[in-house]
Structures are given as C-alpha cells and as structure tokens.
Write an enzyme that holds these catalytic residues in place. Structure first.
Site, PDB file in Angstrom:
ATOM      1  N   ASP A   1       0.853  -1.180   0.000  1.00  0.00           N
ATOM      2  CA  ASP A   1       0.000   0.000   0.000  1.00  0.00           C
ATOM      3  C   ASP A   1       0.890   1.231   0.000  1.00  0.00           C
ATOM      4  O   ASP A   1       1.685   1.440   0.923  1.00  0.00           O
ATOM      5  CB  ASP A   1      -0.910   0.008   1.228  1.00  0.00           C
ATOM      6  CG  ASP A   1      -1.838   1.209   1.247  1.00  0.00           C
ATOM      7  OD1 ASP A   1      -2.803   1.218   0.473  1.00  0.00           O
ATOM      8  OD2 ASP A   1      -1.573   2.142   2.032  1.00  0.00           O
TER       9      ASP A   1
ATOM     10  N   GLU B   1      -1.608  -1.325  -6.154  1.00  0.00           N
ATOM     11  CA  GLU B   1      -2.810  -0.649  -6.627  1.00  0.00           C
ATOM     12  C   GLU B   1      -2.547   0.066  -7.947  1.00  0.00           C
ATOM     13  O   GLU B   1      -1.419   0.519  -8.199  1.00  0.00           O
ATOM     14  CB  GLU B   1      -3.291   0.365  -5.589  1.00  0.00           C
ATOM     15  CG  GLU B   1      -3.739  -0.249  -4.286  1.00  0.00           C
ATOM     16  CD  GLU B   1      -4.077   0.797  -3.255  1.00  0.00           C
ATOM     17  OE1 GLU B   1      -5.267   0.957  -2.936  1.00  0.00           O
ATOM     18  OE2 GLU B   1      -3.153   1.469  -2.775  1.00  0.00           O
TER      19      GLU B   1
ATOM     20  N   CYS C   1     -12.776  -4.127   5.426  1.00  0.00           N
ATOM     21  CA  CYS C   1     -12.229  -4.732   6.645  1.00  0.00           C
ATOM     22  C   CYS C   1     -11.482  -6.001   6.263  1.00  0.00           C
ATOM     23  O   CYS C   1     -12.038  -6.890   5.607  1.00  0.00           O
ATOM     24  CB  CYS C   1     -13.341  -5.039   7.634  1.00  0.00           C
ATOM     25  SG  CYS C   1     -12.778  -5.897   9.129  1.00  0.00           S
TER      26      CYS C   1
ATOM     27  N   CYS D   1     -13.406  -9.257   8.347  1.00  0.00           N
ATOM     28  CA  CYS D   1     -14.705  -9.832   7.983  1.00  0.00           C
ATOM     29  C   CYS D   1     -15.128  -9.490   6.563  1.00  0.00           C
ATOM     30  O   CYS D   1     -16.108 -10.046   6.057  1.00  0.00           O
ATOM     31  CB  CYS D   1     -15.781  -9.380   8.961  1.00  0.00           C
ATOM     32  SG  CYS D   1     -16.084  -7.589   8.937  1.00  0.00           S
TER      33      CYS D   1
ATOM     34  N   CYS E   1     -13.663  -1.461  12.505  1.00  0.00           N
ATOM     35  CA  CYS E   1     -14.811  -2.151  11.910  1.00  0.00           C
ATOM     36  C   CYS E   1     -15.950  -2.189  12.918  1.00  0.00           C
ATOM     37  O   CYS E   1     -15.775  -2.632  14.069  1.00  0.00           O
ATOM     38  CB  CYS E   1     -14.426  -3.558  11.475  1.00  0.00           C
ATOM     39  SG  CYS E   1     -15.763  -4.468  10.670  1.00  0.00           S
TER      40      CYS E   1
ATOM     41  N   CYS F   1     -17.143  -6.504  13.151  1.00  0.00           N
ATOM     42  CA  CYS F   1     -16.327  -7.493  13.877  1.00  0.00           C
ATOM     43  C   CYS F   1     -15.461  -6.860  14.947  1.00  0.00           C
ATOM     44  O   CYS F   1     -14.799  -7.579  15.710  1.00  0.00           O
ATOM     45  CB  CYS F   1     -15.452  -8.276  12.894  1.00  0.00           C
ATOM     46  SG  CYS F   1     -14.172  -7.287  12.086  1.00  0.00           S
TER      47      CYS F   1
ATOM     48  N   ASP G   1      -3.376   1.737   6.813  1.00  0.00           N
ATOM     49  CA  ASP G   1      -2.474   1.333   5.733  1.00  0.00           C
ATOM     50  C   ASP G   1      -2.187  -0.159   5.795  1.00  0.00           C
ATOM     51  O   ASP G   1      -2.127  -0.831   4.755  1.00  0.00           O
ATOM     52  CB  ASP G   1      -1.181   2.137   5.818  1.00  0.00           C
ATOM     53  CG  ASP G   1      -1.410   3.621   5.588  1.00  0.00           C
ATOM     54  OD1 ASP G   1      -2.385   3.955   4.879  1.00  0.00           O
ATOM     55  OD2 ASP G   1      -0.629   4.443   6.105  1.00  0.00           O
TER      56      ASP G   1
END
Length: 469
Positions: A226, A318, A371, A374, A390, A393, A400
């Site tokens: 990332d 990405e 997330c 989950c 989150c 969960c 990051d």
C-alpha cells in the site's frame, strides 16, 4: 496484467547500463557539437514537414485538386533520412566532420514524435493527446546523441568506453558488471546514448541480456504493498517503509540557490540579452541540486523494489491514478516526490526477472474501506482517519496495514501466470455496502416517500468511490 518469467532455463531481456563520464574540455566540446548536429537535423526536418503541410493546406483553400497538390513529405525515418541526405550538402556543408549517427538521432526523434502525434489524432494511441512536435532550442533542450552502428565497446580496463567519432572516453566508475556479461557472451550492445543530465555527462548502453531464470526466495509468499505519502510503502506483513521526502529535505538549499539565480542577470528573449556567466554558474548549481534529489529518490526505489522482487513470489499493488492525484494542490508535491509510478514500473520488470508475478488491483477496488477481518466495506472513510475500526467485527488496525492485507488477499482470487495480472473481481466505481441499509425512494417515482432495506449482496452505494488511501 502479470509480469513473470516463463518456465524456461534462460530468458532474453533488454535493459540499460548507465555510467557517468569524466570528459575533458575538448571531449565535451566534441560531444556538444554532435548533439548540436542532431538538433540541427531535427529542426530542419521539422521545418520541412511544416512547410509542406502549410503549403498543402493553403492550396486546398484555392480549390486545387488533391492530385495536383504539393507532394507530401514522408514522416517515417527512412523518408526523412533520404530528404536529409539530399539537402545536407547545402544545409550542413560540414556534415563530414560528424558521425552520421548524430544526424540520425535528430531525425529518429522527429519521426517518433510525428508518429505519436498522428496516432493520437486518429485514436490509435491511448492516453493524453499528443501535441505537434516543436523546435529544439540550444539552451532549453537536453544535449543527447545516440550511436547504433560503428565501434561501440567497453575497453579491457573497464574504465573507458569507445564510441564512434568520439573516441576513448573515461568512465567515472568501473563498468565491470557490463564487461563481465560481454566477456561471457551473455550480452550484446544494441546502442549507446551520451546525454547530459544534471550538469553531468552519462553514457547509457542499451543491451540485450540473456538472463538465467530465477526463483524468488519465497515463491509462495504473497505481499500487498500500500503506497502512501505518510509512509512510502506499508506491507501486508506489517513492515513500514518510511518516506524519505528527499525534496523536502533539500528544500532549503534549493530555495537559496533559486534566489541566488534570480538575482543574477539572466537571458531575455524579447531584447536578445545573453545570460551572464554568474547566472549560468548559479543555474548549473541549482541543476546539480535537483539532480542529487532525483538520484537519491531513484536509489531508494531501486533498493526497495529489488528487495521485494527477490523475496516474494507474488506482489500486489494498486492501480493509482497518479495524474489525478497530482491535481490536489495540497499533496501534489509529496506525491511527486514519492515516485509512485516509478515504483510500480520497477516492480513490473523486476518481478519478471526474478520469476515472480505482479498483480495490479483495480483502480476502484476499495482496499482502504474494506475490513481485512470480515470483509465489510465502509461507505465513507475520511483521509484523516488513520486507524480503521470495523463496526461489525470490532477490528481495530492501522488503515495502511489494513489496506495492504486486503491487497494481499486479492491475489488469491486472481488466476494468472504472466508477468502482470489484473484482478478479476470486477470492481467498479462504487463501493458495495457492508450490510442492510435503509434507502429512501426518490421523488417522482412510483414508490416516492417510501423506505425499505437493501441487502448487501450485489448492491452498491449511491456515492462514487473516492480513494482515500
């Protein structure tokens, strides 16, 4: 798209070896003269092409038939070369004093520029529109000359190179890495380009190398990368690569040198005033400072990408819209200093050399909003929220690291064995909802004023995804 090495014992690649030169004043004058010959051929051919195009356009306004118009001037390199050979006794009667490769350098650059412009107008070339070529200035253009034929070799002492008409040039560093491959017969020099960059001359050899097929140290390892401004790269393993911010570190020195240059007497095109020697020295000092920043950035990116490509079998990055990110005036300087596009470019060919593969996540894949525990996706995530929490969960994780883990998990759903692979999830420009959401019907519809719930499967939010990572 995946960049990888086929299952072969050896693979042939084309790469460049770049070395700094230590030229004597006489050698520098000779190289500059060859670069000037290349610029002259480029400008002459461009003027000829423009004159023919303008003449044909004017004749059309007179109602002349297409068959009776002035003959066109071909744009491919062979056509430009034939025209130059016919005109060079008049245009450049001193042409015998320079290598034919110098004139070919300018003609080849113009041929490629005209082809790019033509393909961009016809829609054959993707990306931003390419403008019509412009004339090269002696003061603003970068001196460069390329040799493709003749005696091009590295001397046995590995501290000198031999180029046509330029003779024996001293290297600032040893060329042992290239010389070893040449002596072993696993490399072949295709061309050599002499260019001045940052006040220093360099020679770059374009070499066809026969490389042995490699395997990463951990072929089954998958790592998500990332990219960001606060940290240059955060890996899915939790490792953080700090952002050195070379431009910010050198900012004070750059501002001082820029002020010094602004106080000198510079050139003025309106009055024809020449720049003073003090201005030229100040400009050279500023150029060297900028070149040092670029070298430091390039060195750091090479070390990071080489380490990742040699260690991991699969790397996921990405597909960032760097051009769009640079429109943010608050972050443009930091984004440009980080070098996101260069990092991805290096990962592309280095994973191919080392037998790995590069997986490129879709540009609209919500890696920061998802997330990693989950799989729930947030509709909005502000850039100021550096910790991902989150609500389903209860996962609390650095945003990051969470994005990097999502990128690593994406490689499991992607099939491919080529050098570069695109993700197959079909991510679009909308963020899927994490759970049942109450939706209000829009006015003017049959169910106006009514509300209901929408299940999370197969639905997308009404807001276009805004990348916040």
């Amino acid at each position: 798209m995946v960049l990888g090495v086929a299952h072969r014992e050896r693979v042939s690649v084309v790469q460049a070896y770049r070395f700094a030169l230590d030229l004597t004043p006489r050698q520098e004058r000779v190289v500059l003269a060859h670069a000037g010959a290349a610029r002259l051929a480029h400008n002459w051919a461009l003027a000829r092409v423009k004159a023919v195009m303008d003449q044909r356009a004017a004749e059309r306004t007179y109602g002349i038939d297409e068959a009776d118009l002035t003959p066109t001037q071909g744009w491919p390199l062979p056509a430009l070369r034939r025209a130059w050979n016919q005109a060079k006794p008049v245009v450049a009667p001193w042409w015998r004093d320079y290598s034919k490769e110098a004139f070919n350098t300018g003609l080849d650059a113009l041929a490629r520029a005209l082809k790019n412009w033509s393909d961009s107008r016809s829609g054959k070339r993707a990306g931003r529109p390419v403008g019509f070529p412009r004339f090269k200035s002696r003061r603003r253009s970068t001196p460069s000359v390329r040799f493709t034929t003749g005696a091009i070799r590295v001397e046995p002492d590995r501290k000198h190179v031999l180029l046509p008409r330029l003779g024996r040039l001293k290297l600032h560093e040893s060329a042992r890495k290239l010389a070893r491959r040449l002596d072993a017969g696993t490399a072949r020099i295709l061309s050599a380009t002499v260019r001045r960059d940052g006040g220093r001359w360099h020679v770059a050899f374009c070499v066809e190398v026969d490389r042995a097929a490699r395997t990463p140290h951990q072929p089954q390892a998958v790592v998500g990368v990332d990219l960001g401004v606060r940290h240059l790269a955060v890996l899915s393993t939790g490792e953080v690569e700090p952002n050195p911010r070379h431009l910010d570190v050198a900012g004070r020195r750059l501002r001082r040198l820029a002020r010094r240059m602004s106080r000198r007497v510079g050139p003025d095109r309106r009055t024809g005033r020449r720049a003073s020697k003090r201005w030229e020295r100040a400009q050279a000092a500023l150029g060297r400072a900028h070149a040092r920043v670029a070298n430091l950035r390039r060195d750091g990116l090479h070390k990071l990408t080489t380490r990742l490509a040699r260690a991991c079998g699969t790397i996921v990055v990405e597909d960032l819209n760097v051009a769009g990110m640079l429109r943010n005036r608050r972050l443009a300087r930091c984004i440009a200093d980080a070098g996101f596009a260069e990092l991805r470019r290096q990962l592309g060919y280095k994973t191919a050399w080392n037998g790995g593969r590069l997986v490129v996540a879709d540009r609209w894949y919500p890696s920061s909003k998802t997330c990693s525990g989950c799989g729930a996706v947030k509709t909005k995530l502000a850039l100021s929220e550096r910790t991902y929490t989150c609500t389903l969960c209860g996962l609390v994780l650095d945003r990051d690291v969470n994005a990097a883990r999502n990128l690593a998990a994406l490689a499991v759903t992607v099939a491919g064995s080529g050098p570069e692979t695109r993700n197959g999830r079909g991510a679009d420009r909308k963020t899927p909802l994490a759970g049942p959401v109450t939706v209000k019907r829009q006015p003017g519809t049959a169910t106006a004023g009514k509300t209901g719930t929408v299940p999370p499967q197969g639905r997308t939010s009404d807001h276009m995804l805004t990348k916040a990572s």
